[in-house]
Write a protein that holds these residues in place. Sequence first.
Motif, short mmCIF file in Angstrom:
data_model
loop_
_atom_site.label_atom_id
_atom_site.label_comp_id
_atom_site.label_asym_id
_atom_site.label_seq_id
_atom_site.Cartn_x
_atom_site.Cartn_y
_atom_site.Cartn_z
N CYS A 71 -61.60 52.56 8.10
CA CYS A 71 -62.01 53.91 7.72
C CYS A 71 -63.18 53.93 6.73
CB CYS A 71 -60.82 54.66 7.10
SG CYS A 71 -59.51 55.04 8.27
N THR A 72 -63.59 52.78 6.25
CA THR A 72 -64.65 52.76 5.25
C THR A 72 -66.00 53.13 5.88
OG1 THR A 72 -65.73 51.48 3.52
CG2 THR A 72 -65.17 50.31 5.54
N SER A 73 -66.86 53.71 5.07
CA SER A 73 -68.23 54.01 5.50
C SER A 73 -69.22 53.02 4.89
CB SER A 73 -68.60 55.44 5.07
OG SER A 73 -68.53 55.58 3.66
N ASP A 74 -68.72 52.00 4.21
CA ASP A 74 -69.57 51.01 3.55
C ASP A 74 -70.17 50.07 4.59
OD1 ASP A 74 -70.75 49.02 2.05
OD2 ASP A 74 -69.15 48.94 0.55
N GLN A 75 -71.44 50.24 4.86
CA GLN A 75 -72.10 49.44 5.90
C GLN A 75 -72.47 48.04 5.42
OE1 GLN A 75 -75.38 51.72 7.48
NE2 GLN A 75 -74.06 53.35 8.25
N ASP A 76 -72.28 47.77 4.14
CA ASP A 76 -72.56 46.43 3.62
C ASP A 76 -71.40 45.47 3.84
OD1 ASP A 76 -75.09 47.10 2.72
OD2 ASP A 76 -74.36 47.74 0.76
N LEU A 77 -70.27 46.01 4.29
CA LEU A 77 -69.09 45.17 4.51
C LEU A 77 -69.00 44.72 5.96
CD1 LEU A 77 -66.44 47.31 2.57
CD2 LEU A 77 -67.39 45.11 1.83
N ASP A 78 -68.46 43.54 6.15
CA ASP A 78 -68.11 43.06 7.49
C ASP A 78 -66.71 43.61 7.78
OD1 ASP A 78 -67.17 41.63 9.69
OD2 ASP A 78 -68.17 39.77 9.10
N ILE A 79 -66.67 44.72 8.50
CA ILE A 79 -65.40 45.44 8.69
C ILE A 79 -64.40 44.61 9.48
CG2 ILE A 79 -64.31 47.54 9.55
CD1 ILE A 79 -66.24 47.89 7.17
N SER A 80 -64.87 43.91 10.50
CA SER A 80 -63.95 43.08 11.29
C SER A 80 -63.27 42.04 10.40
CB SER A 80 -64.70 42.39 12.43
OG SER A 80 -65.17 43.34 13.36
N LYS A 81 -64.07 41.46 9.52
CA LYS A 81 -63.51 40.46 8.60
C LYS A 81 -62.50 41.10 7.66
CE LYS A 81 -64.95 36.93 5.29
NZ LYS A 81 -66.09 36.28 4.62
N GLU A 164 -68.22 30.37 -4.41
CA GLU A 164 -68.79 31.50 -5.13
C GLU A 164 -67.73 32.47 -5.66
OE1 GLU A 164 -71.38 33.19 -2.26
OE2 GLU A 164 -72.67 31.42 -2.14
N GLY A 165 -66.46 32.18 -5.37
CA GLY A 165 -65.42 33.11 -5.79
C GLY A 165 -65.20 34.18 -4.73
N GLU A 166 -64.77 35.36 -5.14
CA GLU A 166 -64.47 36.43 -4.21
C GLU A 166 -65.72 36.95 -3.51
OE1 GLU A 166 -61.02 39.32 -5.37
OE2 GLU A 166 -62.31 39.02 -7.10
N SER A 167 -65.63 37.17 -2.22
CA SER A 167 -66.67 37.86 -1.48
C SER A 167 -66.48 39.36 -1.67
CB SER A 167 -66.57 37.52 0.00
OG SER A 167 -65.36 38.06 0.54
N LYS A 168 -67.47 40.14 -1.27
CA LYS A 168 -67.34 41.60 -1.37
C LYS A 168 -66.23 42.10 -0.46
CE LYS A 168 -71.26 42.45 1.81
NZ LYS A 168 -71.65 41.05 2.01
N ALA A 170 -63.44 40.40 0.18
CA ALA A 170 -62.18 40.08 -0.49
C ALA A 170 -61.88 41.10 -1.59
CB ALA A 170 -62.25 38.68 -1.08
N LYS A 171 -62.91 41.48 -2.34
CA LYS A 171 -62.72 42.48 -3.39
C LYS A 171 -62.30 43.82 -2.78
CE LYS A 171 -66.16 40.41 -6.48
NZ LYS A 171 -67.49 40.57 -7.10
N PHE A 172 -62.93 44.18 -1.67
CA PHE A 172 -62.60 45.44 -0.99
C PHE A 172 -61.16 45.43 -0.50
CE2 PHE A 172 -62.56 47.80 3.13
CZ PHE A 172 -62.73 49.09 2.62
N VAL A 173 -60.75 44.32 0.13
CA VAL A 173 -59.38 44.22 0.65
C VAL A 173 -58.36 44.28 -0.48
CG1 VAL A 173 -57.76 42.71 1.87
CG2 VAL A 173 -60.05 43.09 2.79
N LYS A 174 -58.68 43.67 -1.61
CA LYS A 174 -57.77 43.75 -2.76
C LYS A 174 -57.63 45.20 -3.21
CE LYS A 174 -55.03 42.44 -5.96
NZ LYS A 174 -53.65 42.05 -5.59
N ASP A 175 -58.72 45.95 -3.19
CA ASP A 175 -58.63 47.36 -3.55
C ASP A 175 -57.82 48.15 -2.54
OD1 ASP A 175 -59.99 47.14 -5.92
OD2 ASP A 175 -61.91 47.83 -5.16
#
Length: 243
Positions: A71-81, A164-168, A170-175
């Motif tokens: 449902c996100t509109s964030d186009q910077d994220l790999d939604i499938s991932k 590198e630690g958390e990817s964007k 991973a941070k999104f999924v945690k939220d």
Amino acid sequence: MSTDAASASTAKRTFPPPYASTGDAIADRLAFFHILERLKTQKRTGWVDHKVPGPESISDHMYRMAILAMCTSDQDLDISKCVMMALVHDLAEAQVGDIAPRERIPKTEKRRLEADAMRNFVHDMLHNSPAAQRMHALWKASRLPSLIALVFIEYYANNKEYEEGESKEAKFVKDLDRFEMACQASEYERNHGMRTLQSFFDSSLPFIRHPEVQEWGQALADERQKATLDCTAPPGTSGITSL
């Protein structure tokens, strides 16, 4: 504390033994498919401890997270991932269950147990196949930076997300994990009239970092506040605002 609550807080969790590989890839893979049923039948411990009627299962939680990711509109994220990470982030709980803080199992021990469960799934049940490695990498990426990285360094020395630690994502999924829990708590309040779930909101909504998920969280908080005001308003005044 009630007798039931005292028993819950002192009961020691027991874990099923790890799966012993038969050496037959087909049989071992089928055994993994059957173990996944535990995610459908095991209830989330926090809700059980709060005596929520008919609490959600672990897979219920992960499924809604996956839909939320879509449902996100964030186009910077790999939604499938993000969807795949949401679907595997609690996979180890098929073996160790949903360990709650009140069980006082140290975080390092919890991480070790989950890491051992994933190792068992990947190597003994799925024979380290490409599919198993993909699930394992997604699960690892969904974890917060922690000592678990030390357990898997031999397998993921070249994994950039580890370095590198958390990817964007991973941070999104945690939220999404935080938001989904608050959303479920709100529904239990509404559907069962429960008033003992404030801690689930306190430990989730204030820590959301992604701007869009923050918006969802604020909308949920506003909806909850309105429902509370409607419940406390005198009869016939619900929804009436002063001029």
